[in-house]
Design a protein around this motif. Sequence first.
Motif, short mmCIF file in Angstrom:
data_model
loop_
_atom_site.label_atom_id
_atom_site.label_comp_id
_atom_site.label_asym_id
_atom_site.label_seq_id
_atom_site.Cartn_x
_atom_site.Cartn_y
_atom_site.Cartn_z
N GLU A 105 26.55 35.12 29.80
CA GLU A 105 25.56 34.07 29.63
C GLU A 105 25.11 33.98 28.17
OE1 GLU A 105 23.37 31.25 29.35
OE2 GLU A 105 24.12 31.51 31.39
N PRO A 106 25.46 32.90 27.45
CA PRO A 106 25.11 32.82 26.03
C PRO A 106 23.61 32.90 25.74
CG PRO A 106 26.74 31.14 26.60
CD PRO A 106 26.27 31.76 27.89
N ALA A 107 22.77 32.44 26.67
CA ALA A 107 21.32 32.44 26.43
C ALA A 107 20.77 33.84 26.26
CB ALA A 107 20.60 31.72 27.57
N ILE A 108 21.46 34.85 26.80
CA ILE A 108 20.96 36.23 26.66
C ILE A 108 20.91 36.64 25.19
CG2 ILE A 108 21.55 38.65 27.16
CD1 ILE A 108 22.54 37.73 29.88
N ALA A 109 21.80 36.07 24.38
CA ALA A 109 21.81 36.42 22.95
C ALA A 109 20.59 35.88 22.21
CB ALA A 109 23.09 35.89 22.30
N TRP A 110 19.79 35.05 22.88
CA TRP A 110 18.55 34.56 22.28
C TRP A 110 17.37 35.47 22.58
CZ3 TRP A 110 17.17 29.48 20.18
CH2 TRP A 110 18.28 28.70 19.86
N ARG A 111 17.53 36.39 23.51
CA ARG A 111 16.40 37.23 23.91
C ARG A 111 16.03 38.20 22.79
NH1 ARG A 111 15.35 37.51 29.49
NH2 ARG A 111 14.29 39.47 29.11
N PRO A 112 14.73 38.49 22.64
CA PRO A 112 14.34 39.54 21.68
C PRO A 112 15.03 40.84 22.05
CG PRO A 112 12.41 38.34 22.46
CD PRO A 112 13.56 37.90 23.33
N ALA A 113 15.63 41.50 21.07
CA ALA A 113 16.46 42.66 21.36
C ALA A 113 16.21 43.79 20.37
CB ALA A 113 17.94 42.28 21.34
N VAL A 114 16.52 45.00 20.82
CA VAL A 114 16.52 46.19 19.98
C VAL A 114 17.93 46.75 19.99
CG1 VAL A 114 15.59 48.50 19.60
CG2 VAL A 114 14.11 46.70 20.49
N ALA A 115 18.45 47.10 18.81
CA ALA A 115 19.76 47.72 18.72
C ALA A 115 19.61 49.24 18.79
CB ALA A 115 20.46 47.33 17.42
N LEU A 116 20.39 49.87 19.64
CA LEU A 116 20.44 51.33 19.73
C LEU A 116 21.83 51.76 19.29
CD1 LEU A 116 18.60 52.01 23.10
CD2 LEU A 116 17.99 52.97 20.90
N VAL A 117 21.92 52.56 18.24
CA VAL A 117 23.20 52.97 17.69
C VAL A 117 23.17 54.45 17.37
CG1 VAL A 117 23.69 50.69 16.75
CG2 VAL A 117 22.47 52.35 15.34
N GLY A 118 24.37 55.03 17.21
CA GLY A 118 24.43 56.45 16.87
C GLY A 118 25.82 57.02 17.01
#
Length: 375
Positions: A105-118
Amino acid sequence: MTEHGHEALLRLLIAGGSLVSRRTLLQTTGSADAALALGVAGWRAHGCTPEQCAALERPDSRALALAQRWLQQPDHHLLACNHPAFPPLLLDVPNPPLALFVAGEPAIAWRPAVALVGSRSPTPAGRALAARFATCFVEAGLAVTSGLAAGIDAAAHQAALDAGGCTLAVIGTGPDRASPTSHARLQARIASEGVVLSEYLPGTAARPGHFPARNRLVAGLALATVVVEAAQRSGALITARLAAEAGREVCAIPGSVLNPRAAGCHRLIREGVALVERPEEVLELLAPALRQQLPGLQTRLATPTEQAAPADLPACWANDADYQSLWRALEYDPISMDSLITQCGLTASEVSSMLLAMELAGIVVCVHGRYCRRP
């Protein structure tokens, strides 16, 4: 986008070479069809090289057919950088992609997000921290973004899905490939319940240079990047740097001085990024950015409804049936989230997300774990 429009955009992607010239060509003309109609003279005037012009005239037929087959499958999309559904935050990253292949769903990419990386080889404690932070973020209504690599990335995606939340995976291969291949099942689940994004054509295999490029999109889609575990030389540090350069929040979780996988986090902290020990600390840092993003997000994601909106519901939610239902269920006496979920018929993740938005807008308060309208 029509099948013909897809073909024109695919030809621009297949041409390869500098993104700048092809992006300028697309944005100046307004559409891929118009861009192709300019012909060689017009392409060269926009900075395309002779090699790009030759590829635009005679695209690789195999690559074109493979991409078209992928796009014919359900829930597969191709968004040009000037498409209304293209994630706006990605327009601010260095060298934005010309287009995105989207599974889900492309609209999910509009949601406020936090990136978790490591780290790709985290300690058990690091993996547990990634899962704990991801779970907290989705319970607060945020999405979790990462790069679907082994280790911390996979733990964050998995925990977000298991908590019933949204997750975005940005991959460094074509959208039909998984890297590592052992993540094929997880990638399919993310495409079904969240969204998988790639700037690379279907059929594109994993290449070392693709992953730093992917990291700019991971950082760009998020309001904050949290580094869970990272050695001194780690792709996660590239993501953190790119996030900082984009003006986003960067946080690092400290670890033992005896753990080499914490050395990169300690380096980031020495350089001035926020030291965080709890996910709630990240949410506090994000409050100003969420308030700024909220009106545009709600306008974008609003679903029209014929039901009259409550007169006292803010205009940004006036046409959203779910927000109307939740607002009617809220009173000035505190009510539990379980009761709100039962009354509205929504999921816990949906209600949590909407309550967070209403809190940030200043119309709802939380009193000892119960919610009510602000007097």
